[in-house]
Design a protein around this motif. Structure first.
Motif, short mmCIF file in Angstrom:
data_model
loop_
_atom_site.label_atom_id
_atom_site.label_comp_id
_atom_site.label_asym_id
_atom_site.label_seq_id
_atom_site.Cartn_x
_atom_site.Cartn_y
_atom_site.Cartn_z
N LYS A 42 2.84 13.54 8.21
CA LYS A 42 1.84 12.68 8.86
C LYS A 42 0.52 12.67 8.11
O LYS A 42 -0.11 11.62 7.97
N ASP A 43 0.08 13.83 7.62
CA ASP A 43 -1.21 13.90 6.92
C ASP A 43 -1.19 13.07 5.64
O ASP A 43 -2.15 12.35 5.34
N THR A 44 -0.10 13.15 4.91
CA THR A 44 0.02 12.38 3.67
C THR A 44 0.03 10.88 3.99
O THR A 44 -0.66 10.10 3.32
N LEU A 45 0.77 10.50 4.98
CA LEU A 45 0.81 9.09 5.37
C LEU A 45 -0.56 8.60 5.83
O LEU A 45 -0.98 7.49 5.48
N MET A 46 -1.27 9.43 6.58
CA MET A 46 -2.60 9.04 7.05
C MET A 46 -3.57 8.91 5.87
O MET A 46 -4.37 7.97 5.82
N GLU A 47 -3.51 9.82 4.94
CA GLU A 47 -4.38 9.75 3.75
C GLU A 47 -4.10 8.49 2.95
O GLU A 47 -5.03 7.83 2.49
N GLU A 48 -2.82 8.16 2.78
CA GLU A 48 -2.46 6.95 2.06
C GLU A 48 -2.94 5.71 2.80
O GLU A 48 -3.45 4.77 2.18
N PHE A 49 -2.81 5.71 4.11
CA PHE A 49 -3.26 4.59 4.91
C PHE A 49 -4.78 4.42 4.79
O PHE A 49 -5.27 3.30 4.57
N VAL A 50 -5.52 5.49 4.90
CA VAL A 50 -6.98 5.44 4.82
C VAL A 50 -7.40 4.95 3.43
O VAL A 50 -8.30 4.10 3.31
N ALA A 51 -6.76 5.46 2.40
CA ALA A 51 -7.09 5.04 1.04
C ALA A 51 -6.80 3.55 0.85
O ALA A 51 -7.59 2.82 0.24
N THR A 52 -5.68 3.09 1.37
CA THR A 52 -5.31 1.68 1.25
C THR A 52 -6.31 0.79 2.00
O THR A 52 -6.75 -0.24 1.48
N GLU A 53 -6.66 1.20 3.20
CA GLU A 53 -7.63 0.41 3.98
C GLU A 53 -9.00 0.40 3.32
O GLU A 53 -9.69 -0.63 3.33
N ALA A 54 -9.41 1.52 2.74
CA ALA A 54 -10.70 1.58 2.05
C ALA A 54 -10.69 0.64 0.85
O ALA A 54 -11.68 -0.06 0.59
N ALA A 55 -9.59 0.62 0.12
CA ALA A 55 -9.48 -0.28 -1.03
C ALA A 55 -9.52 -1.73 -0.59
O ALA A 55 -10.16 -2.57 -1.23
N LYS A 56 -8.86 -2.05 0.51
CA LYS A 56 -8.89 -3.42 1.04
C LYS A 56 -10.31 -3.81 1.44
O LYS A 56 -10.75 -4.94 1.18
N ALA A 57 -11.01 -2.90 2.09
CA ALA A 57 -12.38 -3.18 2.51
C ALA A 57 -13.29 -3.40 1.31
O ALA A 57 -14.14 -4.30 1.31
N GLU A 58 -13.10 -2.60 0.27
CA GLU A 58 -13.90 -2.76 -0.94
C GLU A 58 -13.61 -4.10 -1.61
O GLU A 58 -14.53 -4.80 -2.05
N ASP A 59 -12.35 -4.47 -1.69
CA ASP A 59 -11.98 -5.77 -2.26
C ASP A 59 -12.57 -6.92 -1.45
O ASP A 59 -13.06 -7.90 -2.01
N ALA A 60 -12.53 -6.80 -0.13
CA ALA A 60 -13.08 -7.85 0.73
C ALA A 60 -14.59 -7.97 0.53
O ALA A 60 -15.12 -9.08 0.49
#
Length: 74
Positions: free
Chosen positions: A4-22
């Protein structure tokens, strides 16, 4: 299977990258709007259309002010 921790870290990193791109996309669009409004101001001014030139200048000004406010809120 990932924990779960790895999945959550990947999710947070992906969302942060999306927010930065936006944010970058929004900044690019704002710059394009200002550039087009500025060009329209000059064009309408050259045609003697003072009302349209004033409206175009106001649009450019409002977008520039919004960009400044957004930068200050970071």
């Amino acid at each position: 299977m990932a924990d779960k921790d790895t999945l959550m870290e990947e999710f947070v990193a992906t969302e942060a990258a999306k927010a930065e791109d936006a944010a970058k996309d929004l900044e690019r669009v704002e710059q394009q709007v200002v550039a087009e409004a500025t060009m329209s101001t000059e064009y309408d001014d050259a045609l003697g259309n003072e009302q349209a030139a004033a409206e175009d200048a106001e649009t450019a000004f409002e977008f520039e002010q919004a960009e400044i406010a957004a930068e200050q809120s970071l």
